[in-house]
Design an enzyme around this catalytic site. Structure first.
Site, PDB file in Angstrom:
ATOM      1  CE  LYS A 115      -3.960  -2.194   2.516  1.00  0.00           C
ATOM      2  NZ  LYS A 115      -3.345  -3.505   2.202  1.00  0.00           N
ATOM      3  CD  GLU A 199      -5.563   5.254   5.436  1.00  0.00           C
ATOM      4  OE1 GLU A 199      -6.570   4.702   5.302  1.00  0.00           O
ATOM      5  OE2 GLU A 199      -4.568   5.254   4.542  1.00  0.00           O
ATOM      6  CG  HIS A 234     -12.263  -3.872   8.494  1.00  0.00           C
ATOM      7  ND1 HIS A 234     -12.879  -2.551   8.445  1.00  0.00           N
ATOM      8  CD2 HIS A 234     -12.004  -4.145   9.769  1.00  0.00           C
ATOM      9  CE1 HIS A 234     -12.557  -2.006   9.659  1.00  0.00           C
ATOM     10  NE2 HIS A 234     -12.201  -2.997  10.386  1.00  0.00           N
ATOM     11  NE  ARG A 291      -7.159  -9.919  -5.336  1.00  0.00           N
ATOM     12  CZ  ARG A 291      -8.239  -9.530  -4.929  1.00  0.00           C
ATOM     13  NH1 ARG A 291      -9.225  -9.618  -5.937  1.00  0.00           N
ATOM     14  NH2 ARG A 291      -8.556  -9.213  -3.797  1.00  0.00           N
TER      15      ARG A 291
END
Length: 480
Positions: A115, A199, A234, A291
């Site tokens: 990430k 973040e 999540h 993908r």
């Protein structure tokens, strides 16, 4: 291409093979000893056992899979999703053995697999990103200082992770150190990499992703968006296309941003760029999945395109032959992931025998299925049994078809997310498009489904009693 090996199992392996066969190409299935009677095995032209039930002893044995591919003179390998689909080392080995990998390059996978590396790659394209750390971090005390500067609440996320693992929402400074330590530990255990980034936590976001497709000639288009905000732990449960909240202008902006992300890593093939959308309709780059996505069928419905067919054509060197201006959204589609989980028990995995398993059929109903009646649902793999997809000319029409399809879907022997899905599709806020990723926390309680189940059981008993009384009268009638 004359022969393609599908390095996967279950519903996605079967779904890929259907397109491969439609294109006149032979198929090769791989399977573990636990999957020897699975539908994808019997459907394939050839099938080879790759090992024991554990994924680490079968579906993750890249060298063994390549060896089988070479022995069977396979031209290409399609990885599906999960397992080795985003393993750059596996891609390099496939190509080194002169076999085509149906997917992006190993470099693109490496870049977008981290990430932090992904954010570094796209930062020059003026794509909005959530405020947070620039580099990976494992030092708890240093992270505490950074978190204070960003401002609570903050989100800790594993750099190499996905599926909610290594992720922690921290509301205040007091609990930060303990949550940071847990996130690092979980990330290390799950991915072998304890680095995380921090973040700003966006409290009520919507999860919007853009499907992109790129050929090897530098031509990239986006195939519009998917709304993936209905999640538990999540992880997505329900997806739709298009989103009920995006305006044409916002859709165009997000689509352009997604194409820029793809170009930032010289992407080739099918990929998905994920964004968070806040309450002010400001979007932030989240990550890129290199993908095919689980939820790709809803995009296929609204565009009329076969994404697997496009993947194969691109892999064999063909140009995309799609012009952005010619693409348009037609109708609306939903997908419900049918997991073997108990929604009454915090979506805990449900194992057992599928004593009854009947899938719905009809116009605008598609089931990407991976199991048969009588099969054993084990603990070895992801609990996804199938995907129920419905389509309609309008969002409301697609919802109505979905509810009917759920009612027609018969499963006995294990618990599934079908009942939870019906709750969502009948929820007023969802029908109005007024929801975000907190939907489950706000609207769902297990006792709601329990009461609904008891009500349905009482109704079924009354219907059975009524029918019994009618049958009894008909038996007595000749003797009266």
């Amino acid at each position: 291409m004359k022969k393609i090996l599908v390095a996967n199992r279950g519903e996605i392996a079967l779904r890929i093979m259907k397109t491969v066969k439609k294109m006149g190409i032979k198929t090769v299935a791989i399977y573990s000893t636990a999957d020897r009677e699975s539908p994808h095995v019997t459907y394939a032209d050839e099938a080879v056992c790759v090992g024991e039930p554990l994924s680490s002893e079968s579906y993750l044995l890249g060298d063994n899979i390549i060896k089988i591919a070479k022995e069977l003179h396979v031209d290409a390998i399609h990885p599906g999703y999960g397992f080795l689909s985003e393993n750059a080392e596996f891609v390099e080995k496939v190509e080194a053995n002169n076999i085509i990998f149906i997917g992006p390059t190993s470099d693109a996978i490496k870049t977008m697999g981290s990430k932090i590396a992904a954010k570094e790659a796209v930062k020059h394209y003026n794509i909005p990103m959530v405020p947070g750390t620039k580099d990976a971090i494992t030092d708890v005390k240093e992270a505490t200082l950074i978190a204070k500067k960003i401002g609570f609440p903050i989100l800790i996320k594993a750099s190499a992770g996905g599926g909610g693992k290594g992720m922690r929402i921290v509301k205040n400074e007091h609990e930060f150190e303990s949550q940071m330590s847990r996130a690092i530990s979980e990330a290390t255990h799950a991915f072998g990499d304890g680095s995380v980034f921090i973040e700003k936590y966006i409290a009520s976001p919507r999860h919007i992703e853009i499907q992109i497709m790129a050929d090897s000639f530098g031509h990239t288009v986006h195939l519009f968006e998917r709304e993936c905000s209905i999640q538990r732990r999540h992880q997505k449960v329900i997806e739709e296309a298009p989103s009920s909240i995006l305006t044409p202008a916002l859709r165009e902006k997000m689509g352009e941003a997604a194409i820029k992300v793809a170009k930032a890593c010289k992407y080739v093939g099918a990929g998905t760029v994920e964004f968070l959308l806040d309450e002010n309709n400001t979007f932030y780059f989240l990550e890129m999945n290199t993908r095919l996505q689980v939820e790709h069928p809803v995009t296929e419905y609204i565009t009329g395109l076969d994404l697997v067919e496009l993947q194969i054509k691109i892999a064999r060197g063909e140009s995309l032959n799609l012009i952005q201006g010619d693409l348009e959204i037609k109708g609306h589609a939903f997908e419900l992931r049918v997991y073997a989980e108990d929604p009454l028990n915090n979506f805990f995995p449900s194992i057992g025998k599928l004593n009854v398993y009947k899938i719905p059929e009809g116009e605008n109903i598609r089931v990407d299925n991976g199991v048969n009646e009588g099969a054993d649902v084990s603990i070895y793999y992801d609990p996804l049994l199938a995907k129920l997809i419905t389509y309609g000319p309008t969002r409301e029409a697609a919802i109505l078809t979905m509810v009917k399809a759920i009612d027609a879907y018969k499963v006995e022997g294990i618990f599934t997310t079908l009942r939870f899905g019906k709750f969502v599709f009948q929820n007023a806020a969802f029908r109005e498009g007024n929801f975000d990723t907190n939907f489950v926390n706000i609207y769902y309680e297990p006792n709601i489904l329990q009461k609904q189940a008891e009500k349905e059981a009482r109704l079924a008993a009354l219907i059975a009693l009524k029918q019994y009384q009618i049958d009894l009268k008909q038996v007595r009638l000749p003797n009266s």
